[in-house]
Design an enzyme around this catalytic site. Sequence first.
Site, PDB file in Angstrom:
ATOM      1  N   TYR A 108     -78.075 -31.959  -1.867  1.00  0.00           N
ATOM      2  CA  TYR A 108     -78.662 -32.205  -0.543  1.00  0.00           C
ATOM      3  C   TYR A 108     -78.842 -33.692  -0.284  1.00  0.00           C
ATOM      4  O   TYR A 108     -79.253 -34.434  -1.174  1.00  0.00           O
ATOM      5  CB  TYR A 108     -80.029 -31.513  -0.412  1.00  0.00           C
ATOM      6  CG  TYR A 108     -80.628 -31.778   0.940  1.00  0.00           C
ATOM      7  CD1 TYR A 108     -80.144 -31.116   2.057  1.00  0.00           C
ATOM      8  CD2 TYR A 108     -81.603 -32.740   1.120  1.00  0.00           C
ATOM      9  CE1 TYR A 108     -80.638 -31.393   3.318  1.00  0.00           C
ATOM     10  CE2 TYR A 108     -82.112 -33.013   2.377  1.00  0.00           C
ATOM     11  CZ  TYR A 108     -81.618 -32.341   3.480  1.00  0.00           C
ATOM     12  OH  TYR A 108     -82.108 -32.622   4.732  1.00  0.00           O
ATOM     13  N   TRP A 110     -78.426 -37.023   3.063  1.00  0.00           N
ATOM     14  CA  TRP A 110     -77.840 -37.495   4.312  1.00  0.00           C
ATOM     15  C   TRP A 110     -76.593 -38.348   4.120  1.00  0.00           C
ATOM     16  O   TRP A 110     -75.863 -38.570   5.069  1.00  0.00           O
ATOM     17  CB  TRP A 110     -78.890 -38.278   5.088  1.00  0.00           C
ATOM     18  CG  TRP A 110     -79.667 -37.406   6.016  1.00  0.00           C
ATOM     19  CD1 TRP A 110     -80.375 -36.285   5.688  1.00  0.00           C
ATOM     20  CD2 TRP A 110     -79.781 -37.576   7.430  1.00  0.00           C
ATOM     21  NE1 TRP A 110     -80.934 -35.748   6.820  1.00  0.00           N
ATOM     22  CE2 TRP A 110     -80.600 -36.523   7.897  1.00  0.00           C
ATOM     23  CE3 TRP A 110     -79.304 -38.513   8.341  1.00  0.00           C
ATOM     24  CZ2 TRP A 110     -80.925 -36.389   9.249  1.00  0.00           C
ATOM     25  CZ3 TRP A 110     -79.640 -38.381   9.669  1.00  0.00           C
ATOM     26  CH2 TRP A 110     -80.438 -37.318  10.121  1.00  0.00           C
TER      27      TRP A 110
HETATM   28  N1  LIG Z   1     -86.747 -44.227  11.548  1.00  0.00           N
HETATM   29  C1  LIG Z   1     -86.456 -43.004  11.043  1.00  0.00           C
HETATM   30  N2  LIG Z   1     -86.197 -41.978  11.864  1.00  0.00           N
HETATM   31  C2  LIG Z   1     -85.940 -40.743  11.355  1.00  0.00           C
HETATM   32  C3  LIG Z   1     -85.888 -40.524   9.953  1.00  0.00           C
HETATM   33  C4  LIG Z   1     -86.168 -41.629   9.089  1.00  0.00           C
HETATM   34  O1  LIG Z   1     -86.170 -41.519   7.860  1.00  0.00           O
HETATM   35  N3  LIG Z   1     -86.457 -42.839   9.672  1.00  0.00           N
HETATM   36  N4  LIG Z   1     -85.583 -39.276   9.441  1.00  0.00           N
HETATM   37  C5  LIG Z   1     -84.918 -38.331  10.335  1.00  0.00           C
HETATM   38  C6  LIG Z   1     -85.009 -36.961   9.790  1.00  0.00           C
HETATM   39  S1  LIG Z   1     -83.974 -36.520   8.513  1.00  0.00           S
HETATM   40  C7  LIG Z   1     -85.823 -36.025  10.292  1.00  0.00           C
HETATM   41  S2  LIG Z   1     -85.801 -34.431   9.669  1.00  0.00           S
HETATM   42  C8  LIG Z   1     -86.734 -36.321  11.409  1.00  0.00           C
HETATM   43  C9  LIG Z   1     -88.113 -35.797  11.073  1.00  0.00           C
HETATM   44  O2  LIG Z   1     -88.886 -35.638  12.202  1.00  0.00           O
HETATM   45  P1  LIG Z   1     -90.420 -35.264  12.000  1.00  0.00           P
HETATM   46  O3  LIG Z   1     -90.563 -34.373  10.852  1.00  0.00           O
HETATM   47  O4  LIG Z   1     -90.954 -34.791  13.292  1.00  0.00           O
HETATM   48  O5  LIG Z   1     -90.980 -36.728  11.683  1.00  0.00           O
HETATM   49  P2  LIG Z   1     -92.236 -37.303  10.860  1.00  0.00           P
HETATM   50  O6  LIG Z   1     -92.231 -38.765  11.153  1.00  0.00           O
HETATM   51  O7  LIG Z   1     -92.173 -36.902   9.457  1.00  0.00           O
HETATM   52  O8  LIG Z   1     -93.497 -36.616  11.537  1.00  0.00           O
HETATM   53  C10 LIG Z   1     -93.770 -36.783  12.904  1.00  0.00           C
HETATM   54  C11 LIG Z   1     -95.250 -36.969  13.119  1.00  0.00           C
HETATM   55  O9  LIG Z   1     -95.975 -35.776  12.859  1.00  0.00           O
HETATM   56  C12 LIG Z   1     -97.327 -36.160  12.682  1.00  0.00           C
HETATM   57  N5  LIG Z   1     -98.082 -35.187  11.899  1.00  0.00           N
HETATM   58  C13 LIG Z   1     -98.092 -35.025  10.565  1.00  0.00           C
HETATM   59  N6  LIG Z   1     -98.933 -34.026  10.199  1.00  0.00           N
HETATM   60  C14 LIG Z   1     -99.476 -33.559  11.345  1.00  0.00           C
HETATM   61  C15 LIG Z   1    -100.395 -32.509  11.642  1.00  0.00           C
HETATM   62  O10 LIG Z   1    -100.895 -31.793  10.774  1.00  0.00           O
HETATM   63  N7  LIG Z   1    -100.671 -32.291  12.952  1.00  0.00           N
HETATM   64  C16 LIG Z   1    -100.121 -33.035  13.947  1.00  0.00           C
HETATM   65  N8  LIG Z   1    -100.421 -32.719  15.201  1.00  0.00           N
HETATM   66  N9  LIG Z   1     -99.276 -34.049  13.694  1.00  0.00           N
HETATM   67  C17 LIG Z   1     -98.938 -34.298  12.428  1.00  0.00           C
HETATM   68  C18 LIG Z   1     -97.275 -37.471  11.929  1.00  0.00           C
HETATM   69  O11 LIG Z   1     -98.281 -38.347  12.408  1.00  0.00           O
HETATM   70  C19 LIG Z   1     -95.856 -37.947  12.140  1.00  0.00           C
HETATM   71  O12 LIG Z   1     -95.723 -39.282  12.585  1.00  0.00           O
HETATM   72  O13 LIG Z   1     -86.821 -37.731  11.642  1.00  0.00           O
HETATM   73  C20 LIG Z   1     -85.541 -38.360  11.728  1.00  0.00           C
HETATM   74  N10 LIG Z   1     -85.720 -39.710  12.197  1.00  0.00           N
HETATM   75  N1  LIG Z   2     -93.092 -36.279   1.322  1.00  0.00           N
HETATM   76  C1  LIG Z   2     -92.058 -36.050   2.133  1.00  0.00           C
HETATM   77  N2  LIG Z   2     -90.808 -35.974   1.619  1.00  0.00           N
HETATM   78  C2  LIG Z   2     -89.762 -35.760   2.435  1.00  0.00           C
HETATM   79  C3  LIG Z   2     -89.928 -35.625   3.834  1.00  0.00           C
HETATM   80  C4  LIG Z   2     -91.253 -35.677   4.350  1.00  0.00           C
HETATM   81  O1  LIG Z   2     -91.487 -35.527   5.556  1.00  0.00           O
HETATM   82  N3  LIG Z   2     -92.287 -35.922   3.470  1.00  0.00           N
HETATM   83  N4  LIG Z   2     -88.843 -35.446   4.640  1.00  0.00           N
HETATM   84  C5  LIG Z   2     -87.668 -34.812   4.059  1.00  0.00           C
HETATM   85  C6  LIG Z   2     -86.490 -34.884   4.910  1.00  0.00           C
HETATM   86  S1  LIG Z   2     -86.687 -34.305   6.516  1.00  0.00           S
HETATM   87  C7  LIG Z   2     -85.267 -35.290   4.472  1.00  0.00           C
HETATM   88  S2  LIG Z   2     -83.902 -35.080   5.503  1.00  0.00           S
HETATM   89  C8  LIG Z   2     -85.080 -35.819   3.123  1.00  0.00           C
HETATM   90  C9  LIG Z   2     -84.044 -36.963   3.049  1.00  0.00           C
HETATM   91  O2  LIG Z   2     -83.608 -37.110   1.748  1.00  0.00           O
HETATM   92  P1  LIG Z   2     -82.176 -37.733   1.416  1.00  0.00           P
HETATM   93  O3  LIG Z   2     -81.185 -37.347   2.454  1.00  0.00           O
HETATM   94  O4  LIG Z   2     -81.860 -37.407   0.014  1.00  0.00           O
HETATM   95  O5  LIG Z   2     -82.486 -39.288   1.548  1.00  0.00           O
HETATM   96  P2  LIG Z   2     -81.522 -40.536   1.722  1.00  0.00           P
HETATM   97  O6  LIG Z   2     -82.327 -41.720   1.398  1.00  0.00           O
HETATM   98  O7  LIG Z   2     -80.886 -40.503   3.075  1.00  0.00           O
HETATM   99  O8  LIG Z   2     -80.435 -40.300   0.590  1.00  0.00           O
HETATM  100  C10 LIG Z   2     -79.067 -40.460   0.786  1.00  0.00           C
HETATM  101  C11 LIG Z   2     -78.476 -41.158  -0.435  1.00  0.00           C
HETATM  102  O9  LIG Z   2     -77.057 -41.169  -0.291  1.00  0.00           O
HETATM  103  C12 LIG Z   2     -76.568 -42.445  -0.667  1.00  0.00           C
HETATM  104  N5  LIG Z   2     -75.268 -42.638   0.025  1.00  0.00           N
HETATM  105  C13 LIG Z   2     -75.035 -43.183   1.242  1.00  0.00           C
HETATM  106  N6  LIG Z   2     -73.715 -43.162   1.514  1.00  0.00           N
HETATM  107  C14 LIG Z   2     -73.104 -42.582   0.470  1.00  0.00           C
HETATM  108  C15 LIG Z   2     -71.748 -42.274   0.179  1.00  0.00           C
HETATM  109  O10 LIG Z   2     -70.839 -42.506   0.960  1.00  0.00           O
HETATM  110  N7  LIG Z   2     -71.487 -41.671  -1.017  1.00  0.00           N
HETATM  111  C16 LIG Z   2     -72.471 -41.386  -1.926  1.00  0.00           C
HETATM  112  N8  LIG Z   2     -72.122 -40.801  -3.071  1.00  0.00           N
HETATM  113  N9  LIG Z   2     -73.765 -41.680  -1.672  1.00  0.00           N
HETATM  114  C17 LIG Z   2     -74.074 -42.256  -0.490  1.00  0.00           C
HETATM  115  C18 LIG Z   2     -77.636 -43.404  -0.252  1.00  0.00           C
HETATM  116  O11 LIG Z   2     -77.530 -44.627  -0.962  1.00  0.00           O
HETATM  117  C19 LIG Z   2     -78.904 -42.605  -0.561  1.00  0.00           C
HETATM  118  O12 LIG Z   2     -79.372 -42.862  -1.851  1.00  0.00           O
HETATM  119  O13 LIG Z   2     -86.338 -36.279   2.613  1.00  0.00           O
HETATM  120  C20 LIG Z   2     -87.323 -35.249   2.631  1.00  0.00           C
HETATM  121  N10 LIG Z   2     -88.514 -35.693   1.891  1.00  0.00           N
HETATM  122 MO   LIG Z   3     -84.686 -34.581   7.654  1.00  0.00          MO
END
Ligand SMILES: Nc1nc2c(c(=O)[nH]1)N[C@H]1C(S)=C(S)[C@@H](COP(=O)(O)OP(=O)(O)OC[C@H]3O[C@@H](n4cnc5c(=O)[nH]c(N)nc54)[C@H](O)[C@@H]3O)O[C@H]1N2
Ligand SMILES: Nc1nc2c(c(=O)[nH]1)N[C@H]1C(S)=C(S)[C@@H](COP(=O)(O)OP(=O)(O)OC[C@H]3O[C@@H](n4cnc5c(=O)[nH]c(N)nc54)[C@H](O)[C@@H]3O)O[C@H]1N2
Ligand SMILES: [Mo]
Length: 769
Positions: A108, A110
Amino acid sequence: MPSPTTSHWGAYSVRTAADGGIAVQPHPADPAPSPLLGNVPGALRHRTRVARPAVRRGWLEHGPGPSPRRGLDAFVEVGWDEALDLLAAELDRVRTGHGNEAVFGGSYGWASAGRFHHAQSQLHRFLNGFGGYTSSRNSYSLGTSLVLLPHLVGDADAVLRAGSSWPTIVEHTELIVAFGGIPEKNVFVTPGGVTRHGTPGALAELAARGVGVALISPLRADLPPSLDADWFPLVPATDVALMLGLSHTLLAENLHDQDFLDRCTVGADEFAAYLHGRADGVVKDADWAAALCGIDADRIRALARRMAGSRTLVTVTWSLQRIQHGEQPVWAALALAALLGQIGLPGGGFGHGYGSMGDVGDHGPQTRLPYLSQGRNPVGTFIPVARIADMLLNPGTGYTYDGADYTYPDIRLVYWAGGNPFHHHQDLSRLRRAFARPDTVVVHEPYWTSSARHADIVLPTTTTLEREDLGSGRRDTHLIAMHQAVEPVGEARDDYLILADLARRLGFEEQFTEGRTAREWIEHLYTGWATGFRRAGHPVPDFEEFWTAGEYELPAGPSRFTLFEAFRADPEGARLATPSGRIEIASAAVAGFGHADCPGHPVWLEPDEWPGAAAAARYPLHLIANQPATRLHSQLDVGAVSRAAKVAGREAVRLHPDDAAARDVRDGDVVRIFNDRGACLAGAVLTGDVRPGVVQLPTGAWFDPVVDADGGVLCVHGNPNVLTADVPSSHLSQGCTGQHALVELERLAGPPPPVTVTSPPPLLRKDQL
Ligand SMILES: Nc1nc2c(c(=O)[nH]1)N[C@H]1C(S)=C(S)[C@@H](COP(=O)(O)OP(=O)(O)OC[C@H]3O[C@@H](n4cnc5c(=O)[nH]c(N)nc54)[C@H](O)[C@@H]3O)O[C@H]1N2
Ligand SMILES: Nc1nc2c(c(=O)[nH]1)N[C@H]1C(S)=C(S)[C@@H](COP(=O)(O)OP(=O)(O)OC[C@H]3O[C@@H](n4cnc5c(=O)[nH]c(N)nc54)[C@H](O)[C@@H]3O)O[C@H]1N2
Ligand SMILES: [Mo]
């Protein structure tokens, strides 16, 4: 000539200077380029790039087998041929001795933008050719909703990929009730790429039109300051209580839409009986809700009345389902919107993920894109993605998922390309124990991430700038010809070439490569796609012309659409794919699974960790571990934008001045955040914009563990996943619950240990063994 390229955070072009440095320029059509672009130049040749293939010393000396040394050992650099010979032999040994099921290839993560070089797709295609592998299902993003929504509305995709568009909302909505807010920091990201960022403009238009927003979040930063917000800084994890209190008020004051409930839903009576406390004697009215969520009962009632009197959109961020019992906020919000009766009306109804991702609410074209076939996996074994540590620690143990029973396989080899489990998984100390179990761990990585450091064989891969590809994401307006901007860094190779060389060693090269070079594949994928697109009447250029132009603008689709509009107009003719054909406010199917942690209609269930829990006596602060504003997950954490936001070289933790004063913490102090699972260091930032009792530490600081004799972990860099619990959302979906944890925080006495993860691990040559 600048090279066109794209990324999950936007399309851009790259200029190279004589000294090998690069400068980046956002795509000219992008009205709101992402700040994350600033991480690219400094990270490209950072010292943490993996320069050469490397093998963990203990694995090289003693061969495959479980080892608690993973993550602690030095690495030995070897040549490509030696690394690939070792790996091919090990893959063959595991397949022969334990079967393909013993290979975990869920992998898993991105990875990077690019339709061909997408690391996970490449690995899955390779492992399918190899005879199959144990896979993973769903995502950390939406692990709970992807399982729940089909039971409620028949199809998760309708909600997640075709939610009401921003222009419709801007035109018609009078009130947005935003659970989790609409955090602008998140909308710059769309998987696969985005050329025109539309949501920042939509938010500006909402502000200009004076659309009211009820911001329901412990953090004020979850809505841009320009918007006319009514802030409800509720206790984390209590949104369901608030939703029930609002629902009760609507019913008690006869503000609900009975006709809509009758025509378009089932189960409203059962839900109403629960609100009235028929079975448990607890009336879920506004006073009951107020005691749980910390918002005055009068404010709750006033909000319910305002919702009923306005064109109201109820939206829930994805974060709210990334907690224990994460089904409930999504289900209760849908029920609340159904009571209002505005589902399917322009600007009204229900939404999920506005502010979670760039494509939610976007109206860019929804076209088929070129894609690489992964083939078929002959092994049917899978896990829900966030059960990785459970699987590695408990082979042969049963688990439930979506109403069925399964058994964890016995994994011998873990293969990861394009993800960072030591970023994304919860309870990293437990994950370290889990990663000690298999015989071999393989990681393809451009960087020495913590996952690479926990592997036995690390193979250095190129980044997008070092190869060619086709790039486009969901609802992207363009297909980008991603040109190679620079030579591969160190000895890095493309995932494709690495896997092709392995396939040759294992006897299925022709099946894997089909005789094509990477360039030939890109042309092949493009041409196959273009042929289909032309048949649909679009004048798509041939490959050479496209490649020279650097991009193709995809034909626009409609800009105004409303979720469930057709269903509302004709609930019989446009039945949903649920058992009843309607929206299921109560689900007999879910009830039939018999899970106490996810019964048949929305309910308030206390999580193990929230301010009302017994554990709060020892760990009184509620940690929110949300997405970082300064990078994508852990990607390019060594880049300039990410580094600039660190405090004392650690990730910044935001806390209320009252909580800081009670602990003698000042702005800029290094603090230790801890609970029974582990501890991390972070840099304190004091702000009145968080609810007292809540601390916010985003994900993504590269895990930098100091491990004590008992295996206890202190991350000196501020990764919140040392603190989060590795428990599923419920027995229904088994989703990730990383968003919340209970913690305590103290000022660090004495000098903080240095951050070491920003340099490579100890690297040896073979003659140094
Ligand atoms: N810059 C940036 N953008 C991203 C990402 C990133 O890593 N960096 N990741 C991307 C990915 S993979 C995903 S899945 C999405 C995730 O999208 P989300 O899961 O929606 O994003 P988060 O920032 O984890 O959470 C959004 C907000 O929910 C609020 N929150 C937390 N707990 C609670 C609660 O119990 N109640 C309420 N009402 N609010 C709460 C927090 O204050 C938080 O800022 O974002 C995407 N966008
Ligand atoms: N506590 C907490 N944990 C969370 C979340 C949260 O809300 N709270 N959010 C979760 C969510 S929504 C998500 S989506 C996950 C994200 O978790 P990940 O998707 O695992 O996070 P990334 O940092 O995007 O990891 C991608 C990795 O791929 C590598 N990479 C980039 N390009 C390439 C390539 O071309 N080839 C190879 N082999 N590698 C490459 C990058 O260097 C990086 O290390 O985290 C989750 N974890
Ligand atoms: Mo995500």
